[in-house]
Design a protein around this motif. Structure first.
Motif, PDB file in Angstrom:
ATOM      1  N   LEU A 163      26.212  56.124 -33.437  1.00 21.20           N
ATOM      2  CA  LEU A 163      25.809  57.513 -33.639  1.00 21.20           C
ATOM      3  C   LEU A 163      24.288  57.657 -33.545  1.00 21.20           C
ATOM      4  O   LEU A 163      23.793  58.604 -32.916  1.00 21.20           O
ATOM      5  N   LEU A 164      23.553  56.728 -34.123  1.00 20.30           N
ATOM      6  CA  LEU A 164      22.095  56.776 -34.023  1.00 20.30           C
ATOM      7  C   LEU A 164      21.634  56.739 -32.569  1.00 20.30           C
ATOM      8  O   LEU A 164      20.725  57.481 -32.167  1.00 20.30           O
ATOM      9  N   ASN A 165      22.254  55.865 -31.800  1.00 20.33           N
ATOM     10  CA  ASN A 165      21.882  55.734 -30.391  1.00 20.33           C
ATOM     11  C   ASN A 165      22.110  57.034 -29.639  1.00 20.33           C
ATOM     12  O   ASN A 165      21.304  57.427 -28.794  1.00 20.33           O
ATOM     13  N   ASN A 166      23.203  57.711 -29.949  1.00 23.68           N
ATOM     14  CA  ASN A 166      23.495  58.977 -29.268  1.00 23.68           C
ATOM     15  C   ASN A 166      22.500  60.062 -29.668  1.00 23.68           C
ATOM     16  O   ASN A 166      22.102  60.890 -28.849  1.00 23.68           O
ATOM     17  N   ILE A 167      22.101  60.057 -30.927  1.00 21.58           N
ATOM     18  CA  ILE A 167      21.100  61.009 -31.396  1.00 21.58           C
ATOM     19  C   ILE A 167      19.772  60.779 -30.686  1.00 21.58           C
ATOM     20  O   ILE A 167      19.101  61.716 -30.245  1.00 21.58           O
ATOM     21  N   LYS A 207      11.003  58.502 -37.864  1.00 23.35           N
ATOM     22  CA  LYS A 207      11.665  59.632 -38.525  1.00 23.35           C
ATOM     23  C   LYS A 207      13.042  59.234 -39.039  1.00 23.35           C
ATOM     24  O   LYS A 207      13.431  59.574 -40.164  1.00 23.35           O
ATOM     25  N   LEU A 208      13.783  58.505 -38.220  1.00 23.79           N
ATOM     26  CA  LEU A 208      15.131  58.096 -38.619  1.00 23.79           C
ATOM     27  C   LEU A 208      15.097  57.037 -39.707  1.00 23.79           C
ATOM     28  O   LEU A 208      16.035  56.930 -40.511  1.00 23.79           O
ATOM     29  N   MET A 209      14.035  56.257 -39.754  1.00 26.48           N
ATOM     30  CA  MET A 209      13.895  55.259 -40.813  1.00 26.48           C
ATOM     31  C   MET A 209      13.479  55.896 -42.136  1.00 26.48           C
ATOM     32  O   MET A 209      13.935  55.485 -43.206  1.00 26.48           O
ATOM     33  N   GLN A 210      12.619  56.892 -42.069  1.00 26.39           N
ATOM     34  CA  GLN A 210      11.978  57.412 -43.281  1.00 26.39           C
ATOM     35  C   GLN A 210      12.720  58.563 -43.952  1.00 26.39           C
ATOM     36  O   GLN A 210      12.610  58.742 -45.175  1.00 26.39           O
ATOM     37  N   LYS A 211      13.490  59.318 -43.155  1.00 24.90           N
ATOM     38  CA  LYS A 211      14.134  60.503 -43.738  1.00 24.90           C
ATOM     39  C   LYS A 211      15.592  60.579 -43.307  1.00 24.90           C
ATOM     40  O   LYS A 211      15.884  60.591 -42.100  1.00 24.90           O
ATOM     41  N   PRO A 212      16.524  60.612 -44.247  1.00 24.65           N
ATOM     42  CA  PRO A 212      17.943  60.695 -43.875  1.00 24.65           C
ATOM     43  C   PRO A 212      18.255  62.034 -43.215  1.00 24.65           C
ATOM     44  O   PRO A 212      17.581  63.046 -43.472  1.00 24.65           O
ATOM     45  N   LEU A 213      19.258  62.030 -42.365  1.00 25.45           N
ATOM     46  CA  LEU A 213      19.680  63.277 -41.740  1.00 25.45           C
ATOM     47  C   LEU A 213      20.210  64.235 -42.788  1.00 25.45           C
ATOM     48  O   LEU A 213      20.869  63.826 -43.757  1.00 25.45           O
ATOM     49  N   LEU A 220      23.359  55.609 -41.702  1.00 21.44           N
ATOM     50  CA  LEU A 220      22.477  55.667 -40.536  1.00 21.44           C
ATOM     51  C   LEU A 220      21.063  55.219 -40.881  1.00 21.44           C
ATOM     52  O   LEU A 220      20.428  54.480 -40.113  1.00 21.44           O
ATOM     53  N   GLN A 221      20.563  55.650 -42.041  1.00 18.16           N
ATOM     54  CA  GLN A 221      19.201  55.284 -42.414  1.00 18.16           C
ATOM     55  C   GLN A 221      19.081  53.782 -42.666  1.00 18.16           C
ATOM     56  O   GLN A 221      18.082  53.159 -42.297  1.00 18.16           O
ATOM     57  N   LYS A 222      20.101  53.178 -43.282  1.00 17.94           N
ATOM     58  CA  LYS A 222      20.066  51.732 -43.525  1.00 17.94           C
ATOM     59  C   LYS A 222      19.984  50.952 -42.215  1.00 17.94           C
ATOM     60  O   LYS A 222      19.203  50.003 -42.092  1.00 17.94           O
ATOM     61  N   VAL A 223      20.777  51.352 -41.222  1.00 18.74           N
ATOM     62  CA  VAL A 223      20.753  50.671 -39.930  1.00 18.74           C
ATOM     63  C   VAL A 223      19.433  50.929 -39.213  1.00 18.74           C
ATOM     64  O   VAL A 223      18.866  50.022 -38.591  1.00 18.74           O
ATOM     65  N   ALA A 224      18.927  52.152 -39.313  1.00 16.56           N
ATOM     66  CA  ALA A 224      17.629  52.468 -38.696  1.00 16.56           C
ATOM     67  C   ALA A 224      16.532  51.592 -39.280  1.00 16.56           C
ATOM     68  O   ALA A 224      15.698  51.040 -38.546  1.00 16.56           O
ATOM     69  N   GLN A 263      16.867  48.708 -40.609  1.00 14.18           N
ATOM     70  CA  GLN A 263      17.108  47.318 -40.253  1.00 14.18           C
ATOM     71  C   GLN A 263      16.698  47.005 -38.811  1.00 14.18           C
ATOM     72  O   GLN A 263      16.120  45.958 -38.542  1.00 14.18           O
ATOM     73  N   LEU A 264      16.997  47.918 -37.880  1.00 18.05           N
ATOM     74  CA  LEU A 264      16.790  47.641 -36.459  1.00 18.05           C
ATOM     75  C   LEU A 264      15.504  48.223 -35.884  1.00 18.05           C
ATOM     76  O   LEU A 264      14.944  47.666 -34.937  1.00 18.05           O
ATOM     77  N   PHE A 265      15.053  49.353 -36.388  1.00 14.03           N
ATOM     78  CA  PHE A 265      13.958  50.065 -35.741  1.00 14.03           C
ATOM     79  C   PHE A 265      12.576  49.719 -36.301  1.00 14.03           C
ATOM     80  O   PHE A 265      11.574  50.267 -35.832  1.00 14.03           O
ATOM     81  N   ALA A 266      12.510  48.837 -37.294  1.00 19.77           N
ATOM     82  CA  ALA A 266      11.210  48.448 -37.844  1.00 19.77           C
ATOM     83  C   ALA A 266      10.334  47.884 -36.733  1.00 19.77           C
ATOM     84  O   ALA A 266      10.804  47.168 -35.848  1.00 19.77           O
TER      85      ALA A 266
END
Length: 411
Positions: A263-267, A328-334, A392-396, A398-401
């Motif tokens: 879902l993150l990838n699609n966003i 943005k996806l790491m710092q603030k949940p949707l 979503l935020q947890k995965v962001a 983990q991967l986007f750092a």
């Protein structure tokens, strides 16, 4: 729930059948033999064997293979990936038994004649040359090789011209004898053919196969190493446009976190023009023609990446904009509204994509080959529905750092 018929023949071939009332049948054979199954010195051989399988069998010449399906208005094709090779056909239902016979012949009874090997070498070398002249495609392979350095998953599917020109008929026989066996394959079919006809035709078409156990896949002896510490790599290729790829290793196909990344990838960079990266880089700033993100899950690992092409002078600015969206996806949940909209869009895209019967057949075949499970769109929708903003935020995070991201630039 999608209603499949699944069964296994005495020779070990697994079969998955999706009945429908369509008069067009989509069928094929998926083989668990891809780039990662190549041993040292066999780079590009899986793809080369895919080509050679159309060049003659015990029963048919190369021209007869083409005419057997094309002469009936059908289509016969194949492709090789990192973990599998798939031969598939689209044809009128009344010719389905013919198609099954041809598919079994090219997969299980190809002869790989040396004269055809020598001709096909140059065809594949031309394909390699064409690919190397296309930096927007070549960068994907080099990037994957950086992430999976020293592992067969990082190898270019096509191999090198030098390697391909060294292959002989014996090499093709050696590779396919390991993997092109009923026990290591799945036959799939979507269409108006009954289960009994499929089983009878397959048994008739595959004689004396499957008597020896298939050898373990070559990748079992090649453990994944730690990811490279290099974070920025620049290649000076003299291209008019800069090509940029960034990303990281991600999740295996069995990892539940892959749904959040899906879902993150699609966003971020999915096919919709409203993806965050498209809005930021193209719509607001006019810096790129296209930008997209992608993810792939293998049996034991995965990869997530972003690709864009831009003017060389704009690379740094584009990278800052991508970084901003990741942060943005790491710092603030949707928000609840944003999450609902994202789910609705992805589920709508999946519903439309599933209406392509050929692609759906290829998808459920590969899923059954690697997991032994039936692909059910309802179950996929359920997984998406169950995602939370926290997931979503947890995965962001983990991967986007920033310290996880590797960047490759062609310019």
């Amino acid at each position: 729930m999608t209603k499949y018929n699944t069964f296994t023949l005495d020779n070990g071939l697994r079969v998955i059948h999706l009945p429908s009332d369509s008069q067009v049948v989509y069928c094929g054979i998926a083989v668990k033999a891809g780039t990662r199954h190549e041993l040292p010195g066999e780079e590009g051989l899986a793809h080369f064997c895919e080509h050679l399988s159309f060049k003659g069998t015990q029963k048919m010449s190369a021209v007869q293979i083409i005419n057997a399906i094309e002469g009936l208005g059908g289509e016969l094709n194949a492709f090789t990936n990192k973990e599998d090779t798939v031969f598939y056909c689209a044809i009128q239902a009344k010719h389905a038994k013919k198609a099954i016979g041809v598919l079994c012949d090219i997969v299980f009874d190809s002869t790989y004649p040396q004269a055809e090997v020598e001709k096909e070498r140059e065809v594949v070398c031309d394909e390699i040359d064409s690919y190397e002249d296309t930096p927007a495609e070549l960068i994907y392979d080099e990037f994957e090789n950086i992430l999976f350095e020293g592992h067969p998953l990082g190898h270019n599917i096509l191999g090198t011209s030098e390697q391909v020109r060294s292959y002989t008929s014996d090499d093709a026989h050696r590779f396919t004898s390991r993997y092109y066996r009923p026990e290591n394959c799945v036959f799939f079919l979507s269409g108006d053919i009954d289960k009994k006809t499929i089983a009878t035709t397959l048994n008739k078409s595959i004689k004396g196969k499957g008597e020896q156990a298939v050898q373990p896949a070559g990748h079992t002896a090649t453990p994944l190493k730690e990811k490279t510490d290099e974070r920025l790599l620049v290649r000076h290729r003299g291209t008019h446009q800069a090509h940029v790829m960034l990303g990281t290793r991600a999740f295996a196909g069995s990892d539940p976190r892959r749904w959040a990344l899906y879902l993150l990838n699609n966003i971020l960079g999915g096919p919709g023009l409203n993806s965050r990266l498209n809005i930021a880089l193209r719509e607001r700033n006019g810096l790129v023609y296209s930008v997209d993100s992608s993810m792939v899950s293998y049996s034991d690992t995965g990869m997530w990446s972003v690709y864009f092409g831009c003017d060389p002078a704009d690379v740094k600015r584009c990278l800052r904009l991508v970084r901003r969206e990741l942060d943005k996806l790491m710092q603030k949940p949707l928000s609840t509204t944003q999450l609902a909209a994202a789910k609705r869009q992805l589920q709508g895209q999946l519903a439309i994509a599933s209406d392509s019967r050929e692609q759906f057949a290829l998808d459920f075949a590969k899923n059954f080959l690697h997991t032994g499970k039936e692909r059910d769109l309802t179950d996929i929708m359920r997984h998406i529905d169950g995602l939370t903003s926290d997931d979503l935020q947890k995965v962001a995070k983990q991967l986007f750092a920033e310290d996880r991201i590797t960047t490759l630039i062609y310019k």
